[in-house]
Write a protein that holds these residues in place. Structure first.
Motif, mmCIF file in Angstrom:
data_model
loop_
_atom_site.group_PDB
_atom_site.id
_atom_site.type_symbol
_atom_site.label_atom_id
_atom_site.label_comp_id
_atom_site.label_asym_id
_atom_site.label_seq_id
_atom_site.Cartn_x
_atom_site.Cartn_y
_atom_site.Cartn_z
ATOM 1 N N THR A 17 0.628 -0.918 -0.254
ATOM 2 C CA THR A 17 0.063 -0.123 0.159
ATOM 3 C C THR A 17 0.996 1.118 -0.256
ATOM 4 O O THR A 17 -0.082 2.620 0.192
ATOM 5 C CB THR A 17 -1.218 0.057 1.078
ATOM 6 O OG1 THR A 17 -0.074 0.382 2.429
ATOM 7 C CG2 THR A 17 -1.972 -1.184 1.227
ATOM 8 N N SER A 18 2.068 1.535 0.403
ATOM 9 C CA SER A 18 2.681 2.698 0.199
ATOM 10 C C SER A 18 1.995 3.383 1.450
ATOM 11 O O SER A 18 2.199 4.215 1.079
ATOM 12 C CB SER A 18 3.604 3.447 -0.762
ATOM 13 O OG SER A 18 4.293 2.715 -1.543
ATOM 14 N N ASP A 19 1.380 2.909 2.620
ATOM 15 C CA ASP A 19 0.508 3.686 3.083
ATOM 16 C C ASP A 19 0.883 3.677 4.977
ATOM 17 O O ASP A 19 0.448 2.318 5.209
ATOM 18 C CB ASP A 19 -0.977 3.481 2.879
ATOM 19 C CG ASP A 19 -1.858 4.981 4.265
ATOM 20 O OD1 ASP A 19 -1.149 5.291 5.024
ATOM 21 O OD2 ASP A 19 -3.323 4.370 3.971
ATOM 22 N N PRO A 20 1.693 3.931 5.226
ATOM 23 C CA PRO A 20 2.174 3.822 6.827
ATOM 24 C C PRO A 20 0.804 3.612 7.817
ATOM 25 O O PRO A 20 0.692 3.137 8.927
ATOM 26 C CB PRO A 20 2.619 4.750 7.193
ATOM 27 C CG PRO A 20 3.418 5.477 5.925
ATOM 28 C CD PRO A 20 2.211 5.764 5.286
ATOM 29 N N GLN A 21 -0.520 3.890 7.679
ATOM 30 C CA GLN A 21 -1.486 4.155 8.789
ATOM 31 C C GLN A 21 -1.952 3.192 8.312
ATOM 32 O O GLN A 21 -2.678 1.834 9.165
ATOM 33 C CB GLN A 21 -2.408 5.027 8.242
ATOM 34 C CG GLN A 21 -2.264 6.656 8.471
ATOM 35 C CD GLN A 21 -3.152 7.459 7.952
ATOM 36 O OE1 GLN A 21 -4.407 7.511 7.584
ATOM 37 N NE2 GLN A 21 -3.633 8.380 8.887
ATOM 38 N N GLN A 22 -2.026 2.148 7.005
ATOM 39 C CA GLN A 22 -2.724 0.836 7.531
ATOM 40 C C GLN A 22 -0.964 -0.224 7.811
ATOM 41 O O GLN A 22 -1.797 -1.413 8.346
ATOM 42 C CB GLN A 22 -2.073 0.233 5.376
ATOM 43 C CG GLN A 22 -3.559 1.027 4.989
ATOM 44 C CD GLN A 22 -4.640 0.513 5.343
ATOM 45 O OE1 GLN A 22 -4.900 -0.749 5.207
ATOM 46 N NE2 GLN A 22 -4.977 2.146 4.734
#
Length: 115
Positions: A98-103
């Motif tokens: 995802t390249s999404d730290p929140q995930q």
């Protein structure tokens, strides 16, 4: 910025191992693989930086990769470390996909509980 890759993980592991070896030679860094994984994990900021934070995000990804590899080594020698290794692998996989730290943040928080 592209997605974190296995090459980044390898560089992270190399840096972590180099730091551990040089520290051990000086008598400063010692511990089991699980303890060293937890030490790397403790260096991750809370919350994880976003991709727009540039270098801070890259550093977090590399530290997470190093922690994951150390936890994996710990799990190979002691099954009690398997939950830590699994959780860090999931966090790292989520960042890769995802390249999404929140995930990945919930898994990082969960991993901290194993330390």
């Amino acid at each position: 910025m592209g997605r974190p890759t296995t090459a980044v993980a390898a560089v992270g592991l190399l840096l972590a191992l180099t730091a551990c070896q040089s520290g051990a030679a000086s008598g400063k860094v010692q511990g089991t693989d699980a303890e060293l994984a937890c030490a790397a994990l403790s260096r991750l900021p809370e919350p994880l930086p976003g991709t727009d934070d540039g270098k801070a995000f890259e550093i977090a990804v590399v530290r997470l990769a190093g922690a994951e590899e150390l936890a994996r080594a710990a799990a190979l020698t002691d099954a009690k470390s398997q939950p830590l290794a699994d959780t860090l692998r999931k966090a790292h996989d989520l960042l890769n996909v995802t390249s999404d730290p929140q995930q990945a943040e919930p898994e990082v928080k969960k991993a901290r509980t194993y330390c």
